[in-house]
Design a protein around this motif. Sequence first.
Motif, PDB file in Angstrom:
ATOM      1  N   CYS A   4     -19.653 -13.552  45.340  1.00  0.00           N
ATOM      2  CA  CYS A   4     -18.199 -13.219  44.450  1.00  0.00           C
ATOM      3  C   CYS A   4     -18.003 -14.524  44.063  1.00  0.00           C
ATOM      4  N   PRO A   5     -16.992 -14.419  42.945  1.00  0.00           N
ATOM      5  CA  PRO A   5     -16.314 -15.604  42.342  1.00  0.00           C
ATOM      6  C   PRO A   5     -15.901 -16.699  43.255  1.00  0.00           C
ATOM      7  N   VAL A   6     -16.023 -17.931  42.939  1.00  0.00           N
ATOM      8  CA  VAL A   6     -15.550 -18.849  43.975  1.00  0.00           C
ATOM      9  C   VAL A   6     -14.811 -19.958  43.132  1.00  0.00           C
ATOM     10  N   LEU A   7     -13.305 -20.343  43.728  1.00  0.00           N
ATOM     11  CA  LEU A   7     -12.765 -21.525  42.983  1.00  0.00           C
ATOM     12  C   LEU A   7     -12.611 -22.487  44.224  1.00  0.00           C
ATOM     13  N   VAL A   8     -13.039 -23.899  43.712  1.00  0.00           N
ATOM     14  CA  VAL A   8     -13.025 -24.854  44.667  1.00  0.00           C
ATOM     15  C   VAL A   8     -11.871 -25.796  44.168  1.00  0.00           C
ATOM     16  N   LEU A   9     -10.881 -26.221  45.145  1.00  0.00           N
ATOM     17  CA  LEU A   9      -9.789 -26.796  44.630  1.00  0.00           C
ATOM     18  C   LEU A   9     -10.043 -28.434  45.259  1.00  0.00           C
ATOM     19  N   HIS A  10     -10.047 -29.268  44.579  1.00  0.00           N
ATOM     20  CA  HIS A  10     -10.058 -30.600  45.189  1.00  0.00           C
ATOM     21  C   HIS A  10      -8.927 -31.582  44.903  1.00  0.00           C
ATOM     22  N   SER A  11      -8.165 -32.176  45.875  1.00  0.00           N
ATOM     23  CA  SER A  11      -7.375 -32.993  45.884  1.00  0.00           C
ATOM     24  C   SER A  11      -7.761 -34.687  45.819  1.00  0.00           C
ATOM     25  N   GLU A  12      -7.342 -35.055  44.897  1.00  0.00           N
ATOM     26  CA  GLU A  12      -7.577 -36.338  44.283  1.00  0.00           C
ATOM     27  C   GLU A  12      -7.765 -37.568  45.620  1.00  0.00           C
ATOM     28  N   ARG A  13      -6.856 -37.258  46.602  1.00  0.00           N
ATOM     29  CA  ARG A  13      -6.694 -38.074  47.844  1.00  0.00           C
ATOM     30  C   ARG A  13      -7.413 -37.466  48.938  1.00  0.00           C
ATOM     31  N   ASP A  14      -8.339 -36.588  48.906  1.00  0.00           N
ATOM     32  CA  ASP A  14      -8.808 -35.767  49.997  1.00  0.00           C
ATOM     33  C   ASP A  14      -9.883 -36.540  50.736  1.00  0.00           C
ATOM     34  N   TYR A  15     -10.189 -36.266  52.160  1.00  0.00           N
ATOM     35  CA  TYR A  15     -10.909 -36.999  52.841  1.00  0.00           C
ATOM     36  C   TYR A  15     -12.239 -37.065  52.332  1.00  0.00           C
ATOM     37  N   THR A  16     -12.786 -35.744  51.902  1.00  0.00           N
ATOM     38  CA  THR A  16     -14.026 -35.759  51.133  1.00  0.00           C
ATOM     39  C   THR A  16     -14.068 -35.984  49.534  1.00  0.00           C
ATOM     40  N   PRO A  17     -14.987 -36.621  49.226  1.00  0.00           N
ATOM     41  CA  PRO A  17     -14.966 -36.968  47.613  1.00  0.00           C
ATOM     42  C   PRO A  17     -15.212 -35.849  46.743  1.00  0.00           C
ATOM     43  N   ARG A  18     -14.861 -35.734  45.832  1.00  0.00           N
ATOM     44  CA  ARG A  18     -15.026 -34.709  44.705  1.00  0.00           C
ATOM     45  C   ARG A  18     -16.564 -34.420  44.656  1.00  0.00           C
ATOM     46  N   SER A  19     -17.465 -35.550  44.435  1.00  0.00           N
ATOM     47  CA  SER A  19     -18.922 -35.305  44.588  1.00  0.00           C
ATOM     48  C   SER A  19     -19.646 -34.524  45.528  1.00  0.00           C
ATOM     49  N   ALA A  20     -19.057 -34.527  46.658  1.00  0.00           N
ATOM     50  CA  ALA A  20     -19.574 -33.735  47.668  1.00  0.00           C
ATOM     51  C   ALA A  20     -19.270 -32.316  47.438  1.00  0.00           C
ATOM     52  N   LYS A  21     -18.123 -32.171  47.013  1.00  0.00           N
ATOM     53  CA  LYS A  21     -17.604 -30.502  46.650  1.00  0.00           C
ATOM     54  C   LYS A  21     -18.517 -30.042  45.288  1.00  0.00           C
ATOM     55  N   GLN A  22     -18.849 -30.874  44.495  1.00  0.00           N
ATOM     56  CA  GLN A  22     -19.471 -30.544  43.412  1.00  0.00           C
ATOM     57  C   GLN A  22     -20.753 -30.065  43.679  1.00  0.00           C
ATOM     58  N   ALA A  23     -21.401 -30.963  44.807  1.00  0.00           N
ATOM     59  CA  ALA A  23     -22.647 -30.407  44.986  1.00  0.00           C
ATOM     60  C   ALA A  23     -23.117 -29.476  45.655  1.00  0.00           C
ATOM     61  N   TYR A  24     -22.108 -28.798  46.481  1.00  0.00           N
ATOM     62  CA  TYR A  24     -22.162 -27.195  46.990  1.00  0.00           C
ATOM     63  C   TYR A  24     -21.754 -26.405  45.980  1.00  0.00           C
ATOM     64  N   VAL A  25     -20.794 -26.706  44.905  1.00  0.00           N
ATOM     65  CA  VAL A  25     -20.564 -25.725  43.959  1.00  0.00           C
ATOM     66  C   VAL A  25     -21.766 -25.344  43.341  1.00  0.00           C
ATOM     67  N   ASP A  26     -22.382 -26.435  42.828  1.00  0.00           N
ATOM     68  CA  ASP A  26     -23.782 -26.302  42.126  1.00  0.00           C
ATOM     69  C   ASP A  26     -24.726 -25.268  42.751  1.00  0.00           C
ATOM     70  N   LEU A  27     -24.594 -25.133  43.996  1.00  0.00           N
ATOM     71  CA  LEU A  27     -25.380 -24.237  44.982  1.00  0.00           C
ATOM     72  C   LEU A  27     -24.821 -22.885  44.902  1.00  0.00           C
ATOM     73  N   LEU A  28     -23.695 -22.522  44.444  1.00  0.00           N
ATOM     74  CA  LEU A  28     -23.157 -21.277  44.658  1.00  0.00           C
ATOM     75  C   LEU A  28     -23.435 -20.372  43.346  1.00  0.00           C
ATOM     76  N   PRO A  29     -23.649 -19.348  43.279  1.00  0.00           N
ATOM     77  CA  PRO A  29     -24.150 -18.372  41.910  1.00  0.00           C
ATOM     78  C   PRO A  29     -22.866 -18.363  41.096  1.00  0.00           C
ATOM     79  N   SER A  30     -21.733 -18.363  41.700  1.00  0.00           N
ATOM     80  CA  SER A  30     -20.523 -18.135  40.634  1.00  0.00           C
ATOM     81  C   SER A  30     -19.452 -18.984  41.176  1.00  0.00           C
ATOM     82  N   ALA A  31     -19.271 -20.259  40.733  1.00  0.00           N
ATOM     83  CA  ALA A  31     -18.252 -21.040  41.186  1.00  0.00           C
ATOM     84  C   ALA A  31     -17.835 -22.267  40.275  1.00  0.00           C
TER      85      ALA A  31
END
Length: 271
Positions: A202-229
């Motif tokens: 299914c389509p996936v949108l991942v929202l990352h806050s600038e001051r989140d505990y987890t860095p943007r790079s970590a989220k981008q890493a799993y976004v790249d593994l999703l078929p439609s994100a």
Amino acid sequence: MSTLQLEGFSLHYEEGGQGIPVLLLHGLGSCGVDWELVAPRLSRGWRVIAPDARGHGKSGRPPGAYGVPLFARDIAALCDALKLGAVHVVGLSMGGMMGFQLAVDRPDLVRSLVIVNSGPELVARTLRRKFDFATRLLLLRLLGPKALANVLAPRLFPKPEQEGLRRRAIATFGANDPDAYLRATRGLLGWSVMPRLKDITCPVLVLHSERDYTPRSAKQAYVDLLPSARLQVLEDSGHAAPLDQPGPLTDAVEAFLREVDRAVPGSRHAR
């Protein structure tokens, strides 16, 4: 205010609006009020449902071990009971984890996913992460939710003008049942659906806050593994984005949901 009886306990949920259903899933130690600044706008175009997970908010606190698969199973039971069909799922932190679990266990129920400051696993892969997990559990066991709330609130809302949000967070987290909160926290640690990401179509949108505990790079890493994100950044925001940046977050969610609905023939927002 509504409740559903599940396995000997009541699952509380709030709903409003009409149309294609949208589930709003809250974070650990919170409840549906995470979305109180977002739900009114979304309910103008969709049927919005915000449940309290077991052990949280106004839902029951049955005994036994908690965990993401169990939380997601409760949400699936709610969807089935209300005959919702495929829903948009929007999850913050623990709610995002529940969304991932729902997408792999019951793909028939998930029309789209919006993941807010969360990910497909909570595994301590470094000594620092292991220390952080152990410290949080120790604080919970020794001091309880109220003391932990006083630690978390300034991290969530560090700005001087966010004093009201800090007080709100302390009241919300501090009101948790200590035993249920501890079981819920333990149930998140070590959870992962990372090997199953390829199955989420299914389509996936991942929202990352600038001051989140987890860095943007970590989220981008799993976004790249999703078929439609894809990933989108929320500026000047911390982990609790629905509260510190409700406007930009709702703008992003609305635009994404309308995009998904337009792509599905016969949906309310199709043009």
